[in-house]
Motif scaffolding. Structure first.
Motif, PDB file in Angstrom:
ATOM      1  N   ASP A  50       0.796  -1.221   0.000  1.00  0.00           N
ATOM      2  CA  ASP A  50       0.000   0.000   0.000  1.00  0.00           C
ATOM      3  C   ASP A  50       0.835   1.279   0.000  1.00  0.00           C
ATOM      4  OD1 ASP A  50       1.031  -0.213   2.525  1.00  0.00           O
ATOM      5  OD2 ASP A  50      -0.890  -0.585   3.517  1.00  0.00           O
ATOM      6  N   GLY A  51       2.141   1.146  -0.230  1.00  0.00           N
ATOM      7  CA  GLY A  51       2.977   2.327  -0.318  1.00  0.00           C
ATOM      8  C   GLY A  51       3.382   2.924   1.011  1.00  0.00           C
ATOM      9  N   VAL A  52       3.022   2.296   2.122  1.00  0.00           N
ATOM     10  CA  VAL A  52       3.408   2.791   3.437  1.00  0.00           C
ATOM     11  C   VAL A  52       4.896   2.518   3.661  1.00  0.00           C
ATOM     12  CG1 VAL A  52       3.101   2.457   5.917  1.00  0.00           C
ATOM     13  CG2 VAL A  52       1.114   2.536   4.419  1.00  0.00           C
ATOM     14  N   THR A  53       5.596   3.474   4.251  1.00  0.00           N
ATOM     15  CA  THR A  53       7.023   3.338   4.509  1.00  0.00           C
ATOM     16  C   THR A  53       7.282   3.201   6.012  1.00  0.00           C
ATOM     17  OG1 THR A  53       7.427   5.702   4.784  1.00  0.00           O
ATOM     18  CG2 THR A  53       7.485   4.822   2.521  1.00  0.00           C
ATOM     19  N   ALA A  54       8.515   2.846   6.337  1.00  0.00           N
ATOM     20  CA  ALA A  54       8.898   2.784   7.750  1.00  0.00           C
ATOM     21  C   ALA A  54       8.765   4.152   8.407  1.00  0.00           C
ATOM     22  CB  ALA A  54      10.326   2.260   7.877  1.00  0.00           C
ATOM     23  N   ASP A  55       9.035   5.212   7.652  1.00  0.00           N
ATOM     24  CA  ASP A  55       8.868   6.560   8.202  1.00  0.00           C
ATOM     25  C   ASP A  55       7.407   6.842   8.552  1.00  0.00           C
ATOM     26  OD1 ASP A  55      11.565   7.162   7.972  1.00  0.00           O
ATOM     27  OD2 ASP A  55      11.362   7.979   5.944  1.00  0.00           O
ATOM     28  N   ASP A  56       6.476   6.340   7.734  1.00  0.00           N
ATOM     29  CA  ASP A  56       5.054   6.510   8.030  1.00  0.00           C
ATOM     30  C   ASP A  56       4.675   5.780   9.322  1.00  0.00           C
ATOM     31  OD1 ASP A  56       4.646   7.939   5.637  1.00  0.00           O
ATOM     32  OD2 ASP A  56       4.334   6.086   4.505  1.00  0.00           O
ATOM     33  N   VAL A  57       5.226   4.582   9.495  1.00  0.00           N
ATOM     34  CA  VAL A  57       4.954   3.809  10.711  1.00  0.00           C
ATOM     35  C   VAL A  57       5.472   4.559  11.933  1.00  0.00           C
ATOM     36  CG1 VAL A  57       5.484   1.664  11.928  1.00  0.00           C
ATOM     37  CG2 VAL A  57       4.917   1.607   9.494  1.00  0.00           C
ATOM     38  N   VAL A  58       6.703   5.046  11.841  1.00  0.00           N
ATOM     39  CA  VAL A  58       7.293   5.796  12.954  1.00  0.00           C
ATOM     40  C   VAL A  58       6.473   7.049  13.252  1.00  0.00           C
ATOM     41  CG1 VAL A  58       9.307   7.164  13.652  1.00  0.00           C
ATOM     42  CG2 VAL A  58       9.617   4.911  12.603  1.00  0.00           C
ATOM     43  N   ALA A  59       6.055   7.758  12.227  1.00  0.00           N
ATOM     44  CA  ALA A  59       5.287   8.996  12.432  1.00  0.00           C
ATOM     45  C   ALA A  59       3.970   8.726  13.148  1.00  0.00           C
ATOM     46  CB  ALA A  59       5.025   9.669  11.081  1.00  0.00           C
ATOM     47  N   ALA A  60       3.280   7.643  12.768  1.00  0.00           N
ATOM     48  CA  ALA A  60       2.013   7.306  13.418  1.00  0.00           C
ATOM     49  C   ALA A  60       2.230   6.968  14.892  1.00  0.00           C
ATOM     50  CB  ALA A  60       1.349   6.140  12.696  1.00  0.00           C
ATOM     51  N   LEU A  61       3.279   6.216  15.179  1.00  0.00           N
ATOM     52  CA  LEU A  61       3.567   5.851  16.563  1.00  0.00           C
ATOM     53  C   LEU A  61       3.983   7.066  17.379  1.00  0.00           C
ATOM     54  CD1 LEU A  61       5.428   2.522  15.812  1.00  0.00           C
ATOM     55  CD2 LEU A  61       3.388   2.726  17.244  1.00  0.00           C
ATOM     56  N   ASP A  62       4.792   7.938  16.782  1.00  0.00           N
ATOM     57  CA  ASP A  62       5.192   9.167  17.477  1.00  0.00           C
ATOM     58  C   ASP A  62       3.973  10.022  17.827  1.00  0.00           C
ATOM     59  OD1 ASP A  62       7.942   9.004  17.822  1.00  0.00           O
ATOM     60  OD2 ASP A  62       8.373   9.731  15.799  1.00  0.00           O
ATOM     61  N   ALA A  63       3.029  10.091  16.905  1.00  0.00           N
ATOM     62  CA  ALA A  63       1.881  10.978  17.079  1.00  0.00           C
ATOM     63  C   ALA A  63       0.847  10.427  18.061  1.00  0.00           C
ATOM     64  CB  ALA A  63       1.219  11.246  15.726  1.00  0.00           C
ATOM     65  N   GLU A  64       0.587   9.121  18.008  1.00  0.00           N
ATOM     66  CA  GLU A  64      -0.567   8.597  18.766  1.00  0.00           C
ATOM     67  C   GLU A  64      -0.301   7.315  19.546  1.00  0.00           C
ATOM     68  OE1 GLU A  64      -4.421   9.859  16.251  1.00  0.00           O
ATOM     69  OE2 GLU A  64      -3.193   8.335  15.239  1.00  0.00           O
ATOM     70  N   GLY A  65       0.882   6.738  19.411  1.00  0.00           N
ATOM     71  CA  GLY A  65       1.135   5.446  20.044  1.00  0.00           C
ATOM     72  C   GLY A  65       0.904   5.437  21.537  1.00  0.00           C
ATOM     73  N   ALA A  66       1.418   6.439  22.245  1.00  0.00           N
ATOM     74  CA  ALA A  66       1.274   6.479  23.696  1.00  0.00           C
ATOM     75  C   ALA A  66      -0.182   6.621  24.110  1.00  0.00           C
ATOM     76  CB  ALA A  66       2.114   7.623  24.265  1.00  0.00           C
ATOM     77  N   VAL A  67      -0.938   7.403  23.363  1.00  0.00           N
ATOM     78  CA  VAL A  67      -2.361   7.587  23.678  1.00  0.00           C
ATOM     79  C   VAL A  67      -3.125   6.286  23.489  1.00  0.00           C
ATOM     80  CG1 VAL A  67      -4.468   8.797  23.006  1.00  0.00           C
ATOM     81  CG2 VAL A  67      -2.293  10.036  23.103  1.00  0.00           C
ATOM     82  N   VAL A  68      -2.820   5.572  22.412  1.00  0.00           N
ATOM     83  CA  VAL A  68      -3.507   4.302  22.150  1.00  0.00           C
ATOM     84  C   VAL A  68      -3.199   3.275  23.238  1.00  0.00           C
ATOM     85  CG1 VAL A  68      -3.672   2.359  20.540  1.00  0.00           C
ATOM     86  CG2 VAL A  68      -3.606   4.692  19.659  1.00  0.00           C
ATOM     87  N   LEU A  69      -1.956   3.240  23.684  1.00  0.00           N
ATOM     88  CA  LEU A  69      -1.592   2.303  24.743  1.00  0.00           C
ATOM     89  C   LEU A  69      -2.328   2.603  26.040  1.00  0.00           C
ATOM     90  CD1 LEU A  69       2.270   1.701  24.547  1.00  0.00           C
ATOM     91  CD2 LEU A  69       0.458  -0.003  24.361  1.00  0.00           C
ATOM     92  N   GLY A  70      -2.492   3.866  26.358  1.00  0.00           N
ATOM     93  CA  GLY A  70      -3.109   4.248  27.625  1.00  0.00           C
ATOM     94  C   GLY A  70      -2.065   4.494  28.689  1.00  0.00           C
ATOM     95  N   ARG A  71      -2.541   4.786  29.902  1.00  0.00           N
ATOM     96  CA  ARG A  71      -1.635   5.182  30.974  1.00  0.00           C
ATOM     97  C   ARG A  71      -0.957   3.996  31.650  1.00  0.00           C
ATOM     98  NH1 ARG A  71      -4.212   9.795  34.667  1.00  0.00           N
ATOM     99  NH2 ARG A  71      -2.026   9.766  35.349  1.00  0.00           N
ATOM    100  N   ASP A  72      -1.562   2.815  31.561  1.00  0.00           N
ATOM    101  CA  ASP A  72      -0.934   1.639  32.156  1.00  0.00           C
ATOM    102  C   ASP A  72      -1.439   0.390  31.456  1.00  0.00           C
ATOM    103  OD1 ASP A  72      -3.344   0.471  33.490  1.00  0.00           O
ATOM    104  OD2 ASP A  72      -3.224   2.305  34.698  1.00  0.00           O
ATOM    105  N   LEU A  73      -0.888  -0.754  31.860  1.00  0.00           N
ATOM    106  CA  LEU A  73      -1.299  -2.026  31.270  1.00  0.00           C
ATOM    107  C   LEU A  73      -1.993  -2.905  32.305  1.00  0.00           C
ATOM    108  CD1 LEU A  73       1.775  -2.847  28.974  1.00  0.00           C
ATOM    109  CD2 LEU A  73      -0.525  -2.140  28.264  1.00  0.00           C
ATOM    110  N   GLY A  74      -2.776  -2.268  33.168  1.00  0.00           N
ATOM    111  CA  GLY A  74      -3.546  -3.026  34.134  1.00  0.00           C
ATOM    112  C   GLY A  74      -4.534  -3.964  33.467  1.00  0.00           C
ATOM    113  N   ASP A  75      -4.989  -3.591  32.265  1.00  0.00           N
ATOM    114  CA  ASP A  75      -5.883  -4.444  31.476  1.00  0.00           C
ATOM    115  C   ASP A  75      -5.272  -4.585  30.078  1.00  0.00           C
ATOM    116  OD1 ASP A  75      -7.881  -5.754  30.123  1.00  0.00           O
ATOM    117  OD2 ASP A  75      -9.508  -4.436  30.793  1.00  0.00           O
ATOM    118  N   PRO A  76      -4.322  -5.525  29.907  1.00  0.00           N
ATOM    119  CA  PRO A  76      -3.643  -5.656  28.602  1.00  0.00           C
ATOM    120  C   PRO A  76      -4.587  -5.976  27.459  1.00  0.00           C
ATOM    121  CG  PRO A  76      -2.469  -6.881  30.314  1.00  0.00           C
ATOM    122  CD  PRO A  76      -3.777  -6.464  30.897  1.00  0.00           C
TER     123      PRO A  76
END
Length: 344
Positions: A50-76
């Motif tokens: 689909d034309g996605v690059t490693a830079d695109d993956v990194v950018a998505a994680l930088d922008a929203e990864g922490a929010v998606v994970l949440g504040r803790d892993l009490g409920d994985p």
């Protein structure tokens, strides 16, 4: 909760050639997740379809990864559900999903595969041979790891000559992958020869859009099974695949991680399709993520780590053609920098 993200280049020990391209390196994304004193790792590979690059993956994680994970892993499980629903490149979801699975095992003090009730030793895996001339192909067979089968990239005028040469030097099962380079006439003409050579199956013989060729090939007498790779990327595409193929190729970089890939595999099973678990050129971390699903597959195509010059993670073994998962807590692999080499 801490999340660090980095782009990494994986250099290959030799050029890999298919009908679509030639590569000597691939970009991937590595994440490090630290929570409750436990450090876990995940790898996310961009999908080449689909034309996605490693830079695109990194950018998505930088922008929203922490929010998606949440504040803790009490409920994985809740975190894994959020990752699966995240509207981001599949490689970004794959990386977070892998890190959470690694964390779950490490938090429990057990290998992730053991928590799932899966075996440590998987069925025979393949080694992929590039599209090249017969002499080079035979040399590659002789240099290959002690795998249980071969997959051959095809799609050029010398396909049959290369396959004849391979069959002359090995009795191992052989599959072919055209990456959409064939048309119906080519497949029909080659099929009797492929059967004579004992070829197991054809992966993505025609382009995704060539539905008529797939339907016509189903009518060919003594045809080979057809498995879709580029033509099946998620649960929604499984139903369409069942109308003109015999099996599907499941990759975490397409599905978005272990949890989503499991759903694709289960949908394929309900549609009575054969299942192949596969990969891109990935480190042992990414391979170990996919390997958690190997018990659900009919065919195992997890060989991406065999091609790396300097593997960033270590922990997998190969025994009589079968991948052996690590027995350390989590996914069972560790950064190569942490592996102590005994002096000679």
């Amino acid at each position: 909760m801490e999340l660090s993200i980095r782009r990494e280049t994986l250099w290959l020990s030799e050029v890999v050639r298919s009908s679509r391209r030639r590569i000597d390196s691939v970009g991937t994304c590595m994440v490090t997740l630290t929570h409750d004193g436990i450090t876990a790792y995940g790898e996310g590979t961009p999908s080449e379809y689909d034309g996605v690059t490693a830079d695109d993956v990194v950018a998505a994680l930088d922008a929203e990864g922490a929010v998606v994970l949440g504040r803790d892993l009490g409920d994985p499980d809740a975190a894994l559900d959020r990752i699966a629903r995240w509207n981001a490149p599949a490689g970004a979801r794959m990386a977070l999903d892998g890190a959470v699975h690694d964390w779950i095992g490490k938090a429990a003090g057990a290998p992730t595969w053991k928590l799932a009730g899966a075996p440590r030793t998987l069925g025979p895996t393949v080694y992929t041979l590039s599209m090249t001339d017969p002499e080079e192909t035979v040399d590659a067979v002789r240099r290959a790891p002690a795998v249980g089968a071969f997959k051959v990239k095809v799609g050029g005028p010398g396909d049959l000559d290369a396959l004849e040469a391979i069959r002359a030097v090995t009795t191992l099962p052989v599959r072919v992958d055209a990456n959409g380079a064939w048309d119906f006439q080519t497949a029909r003409a080659l099929t009797p020869h492929l059967r004579r050579l004992g070829i197991q199956l054809i992966e993505q013989p025609f382009p995704v859009s060539a539905c008529d060729d797939y339907h016509r090939y189903r009518e060919v007498s003594q045809r080979l099974p057809v498995f879709l790779d580029e033509g099946c990327t998620d649960v929604a595409s499984v139903l369409a695949a069942s109308l003109y193929a015999d099996g599907i190729v499941v990759k975490l970089c397409k599905a978005g991680g272990i949890r989503s890939a499991r759903q694709v595999m289960e949908a394929g099973q309900r549609s009575r399709l054969g299942i192949m678990i596969s990969c891109q050129c990935e480190s042992e971390l990414g391979i170990s993520q996919a390997a958690q699903l190997a018990p659900l597959a009919d065919h195992i195509d997890l060989d991406g780590h065999f091609y790396l010059k300097q593997p960033p993670f270590l922990g997998l073994a190969l025994d009589h053609g079968r991948i052996v998962l690590g027995d350390a807590p989590g996914l069972g692999v560790v950064p190569a920098r942490d592996v102590k080499v005994s002096p000679r």
